[in-house]
Design an enzyme around this catalytic site. Structure first.
Site, mmCIF file in Angstrom:
data_model
loop_
_atom_site.group_PDB
_atom_site.id
_atom_site.type_symbol
_atom_site.label_atom_id
_atom_site.label_comp_id
_atom_site.label_asym_id
_atom_site.label_seq_id
_atom_site.Cartn_x
_atom_site.Cartn_y
_atom_site.Cartn_z
ATOM 1 N N PRO A 24 -30.335 -60.546 -59.125
ATOM 2 C CG PRO A 24 -30.195 -59.109 -60.964
ATOM 3 C CD PRO A 24 -31.182 -59.712 -60.006
ATOM 4 N N GLY A 25 -26.853 -60.224 -58.416
ATOM 5 C CA GLY A 25 -25.856 -59.403 -57.720
ATOM 6 C C GLY A 25 -24.706 -59.116 -58.666
ATOM 7 N NE ARG A 26 -20.690 -63.895 -59.889
ATOM 8 C CZ ARG A 26 -19.811 -64.215 -58.939
ATOM 9 N NH1 ARG A 26 -18.605 -63.690 -58.965
ATOM 10 N NH2 ARG A 26 -20.134 -65.062 -57.980
ATOM 11 C CE1 TYR A 54 -16.012 -68.384 -52.500
ATOM 12 C CE2 TYR A 54 -15.498 -66.339 -53.639
ATOM 13 C CZ TYR A 54 -16.193 -67.020 -52.665
ATOM 14 O OH TYR A 54 -17.063 -66.332 -51.867
ATOM 15 C CE1 TYR A 106 -21.552 -61.522 -53.480
ATOM 16 C CE2 TYR A 106 -21.195 -61.916 -55.821
ATOM 17 C CZ TYR A 106 -22.036 -61.861 -54.728
ATOM 18 O OH TYR A 106 -23.371 -62.144 -54.897
ATOM 19 C CB CYS A 127 1.917 -62.534 -42.654
ATOM 20 S SG CYS A 127 2.870 -61.030 -42.614
HETATM 21 N N1 LLP Z 1 -29.819 -64.151 -53.869
HETATM 22 C C1 LLP Z 1 -29.339 -64.832 -52.825
HETATM 23 C C2 LLP Z 1 -30.274 -65.375 -51.846
HETATM 24 C C3 LLP Z 1 -27.953 -65.010 -52.694
HETATM 25 O O1 LLP Z 1 -27.484 -65.702 -51.662
HETATM 26 C C4 LLP Z 1 -27.075 -64.464 -53.660
HETATM 27 C C5 LLP Z 1 -25.631 -64.652 -53.545
HETATM 28 C C6 LLP Z 1 -27.631 -63.746 -54.728
HETATM 29 C C7 LLP Z 1 -29.014 -63.621 -54.812
HETATM 30 C C8 LLP Z 1 -26.806 -63.112 -55.788
HETATM 31 O O2 LLP Z 1 -26.047 -64.015 -56.539
HETATM 32 P P1 LLP Z 1 -25.218 -63.465 -57.808
HETATM 33 O O3 LLP Z 1 -26.205 -62.963 -58.795
HETATM 34 O O4 LLP Z 1 -24.319 -62.379 -57.323
HETATM 35 O O5 LLP Z 1 -24.450 -64.633 -58.283
HETATM 36 N N2 LLP Z 1 -18.732 -64.357 -52.782
HETATM 37 C C9 LLP Z 1 -19.020 -65.224 -53.919
HETATM 38 C C10 LLP Z 1 -20.474 -65.179 -54.294
HETATM 39 C C11 LLP Z 1 -21.383 -65.541 -53.154
HETATM 40 C C12 LLP Z 1 -22.827 -65.355 -53.512
HETATM 41 C C13 LLP Z 1 -23.703 -65.546 -52.342
HETATM 42 N N3 LLP Z 1 -25.086 -65.338 -52.618
HETATM 43 C C14 LLP Z 1 -18.107 -64.848 -55.063
HETATM 44 O O6 LLP Z 1 -17.286 -63.941 -54.906
HETATM 45 O O7 LLP Z 1 -18.160 -65.468 -56.123
#
Ligand code: LLP
Length: 405
Positions: free
Chosen positions: A262-264, A304, A359, A330
């Site tokens: 998980p990231g977000r 997005y 992000y 700009c």
């Molecule tokens: N694992 C992989 C291989 C990934 O490519 C990503 C995110 C994650 C895990 C984590 O995903 P999450 O749990 O954060 O959803 N910039 C975009 C999100 C791009 C995510 C790219 N990959 C935004 O601001 O919504």
């Protein structure tokens, strides 16, 4: 709307002390999210996707919660190691790596999760007999916007099932052991059923790989931004995902570790972007609230059409107007909030943009030669700068341009 965690008094104090714009992170929310994740996924290798926010102080705190990292570049790997993440807790899932990157990550002693026959072949030729993980694209993708769907027929990520015979032949040729199978379907997923359905074809592949040590089902756990979105029931997600993998492991008859990334989910709600209103401009049918931050600091609304909740301090009395919160860049796409009906803030007021921990800073740029903001950790009553605001010399340091002054 969930109340913004940074109230008017603390926001004013923070702006006074550190200036604006500033990204502020709640240590309490970060800790809460990490613990919710470790509670929902016991006996699971959790690796935080550090692309969401790579601030070193936040990373240290995440590590202290027993969580590893998912990395996508050699510098992410380097930073993770410098911060004390153990090699076994780091996975590299870069896309289209060049040979230098393969070398650097291998030298760092980190497991590579590769998603193209070319990368696998080049890695095998350079470092025979290495263990390796394969990133799959098994048709089901999902996400809050087409740009963040990372599986399915149009996606550049992952190996298809049809690629597997060749992948296995490459592995045999170079004596590589396939120890991991991975997929990540996309970002901002709210439907557990879809997530579970997407796992099925991955699970079908498990018996094919006798040396398998882990199966990684990716990240993507959704976080609500809009009023009509609700928190996912993470406990339930954890139970269901673990139960399904548990059954698969029982059928397999050999041990296999579940991994997630998980990231977000861990950092999004901990972060706010504190901005100050510089200019209020009224046209025939709209009110532009110009602030000192914009798409160069938080590109998600422009890229997005993402919605971020916001609150203006102090509270103003009056008639709501059709407000557009915009930045100094700009481009007409430089919008932080599109069409919000609210009592317009006044010049000098603060606008706090919520759900900015994931992000946000990570995708900030120097566009228009503007500096990136400061970052501050709010821990109870304490506020600590965890990254300084950039200055002119930070922007022109690249190449052979030697800044003077
Ligand atoms: N694992 C992989 C291989 C990934 O490519 C990503 C995110 C994650 C895990 C984590 O995903 P999450 O749990 O954060 O959803 N910039 C975009 C999100 C791009 C995510 C790219 N990959 C935004 O601001 O919504």
């Amino acid at each position: 709307m969930k109340p913004v965690w940074l109230g008017p008094k603390r926001a004013a104090r923070l702006a006074e002390r550190f200036g604006t714009p500033t990204y502020a992170y709640s240590a309490k929310i970060l800790r809460g999210r990490c613990r919710a994740m470790t509670r929902a996924f016991p006996a699971t290798q959790i690796r935080y996707a550090m692309k969401a926010n790579a601030n070193p102080t936040l990373l240290r705190r995440i590590r202290a919660e027993g969580i590893g990292v998912d990395t996508v570049s050699r510098y992410e790997v380097r930073l993770a190691k410098e911060l004390g993440f153990a090699r076994k807790d780091i996975l590299y899932s870069g896309n289209n790596p060049d040979n230098e990157e393969l070398d650097a990550v291998h030298r760092a002693g980190v497991m590579l999760n590769l998603d193209a026959l070319s990368s696998l072949r080049r890695y095998g030729a350079r470092f025979p007999n290495s263990p390796v993980s394969l990133r799959m694209n098994l048709e089901i993708g999902a996400g809050h916007h087409p740009h963040v769907v990372t599986a399915g027929p149009d996606s550049k990520f992952g190996l298809s099932v049809d690629d597997l015979p060749e992948a296995e032949a490459i592995a045999r040729r170079f004596g590589m052991r396939i120890v991991g199978l991975h997929q990540h379907i996309g970002s901002g997923v709210f439907e557990l059923d879809l997530f579970l359905r997407a796992m099925e074809p991955l699970i079908q592949l498990l018996p094919r790989f006798p040396a398998l040590e882990f199966v990684d089902v990716g990240g993507g756990f959704g976080v609500p931004y809009r009023d009509d979105e609700a928190d996912i029931d993470l406990e339930h997600w954890g139970q269901q995902i673990r139960a399904r993998i548990g059954r698969a492991v029982a059928d397999l008859g050999r041990p296999l570790r579940l991994a997630i990334e998980p990231g977000r989910y861990l950092v999004c709600e901990a972060g706010v972007l504190v901005t100050r209103v510089t200019t209020v401009k009224r046209t025939q049918d709209r009110t532009f609230v110009g602030v000192d931050s914009g798409m160069h600091h938080l590109i998600r609304p422009a890229l997005y059409q993402s919605y971020h909740p916001l609150t203006a301090w102090p509270r103003r009395e009056g008639t709501p107007e059709r407000c557009f919160v915009v930045g100094p860049i700009c481009e007409s796409g430089d919008v932080l909030a599109e069409e919000r009906t609210l009592v317009a803030p006044e010049e000098g007021d603060l606008v706090v943009i919520a759900n900015a921990g994931a992000y946000g800073y990570a995708m900030a740029s120097h566009y228009n030669l503007r500096a990136r903001p400061a970052e501050v950790l709010v821990d109870g009553d304490a506020m600590k700068r965890i990254r300084g605001r950039e200055r002119y010399r930070d922007l022109v340091r690249a190449g052979d341009l030697r800044p003077r002054g």
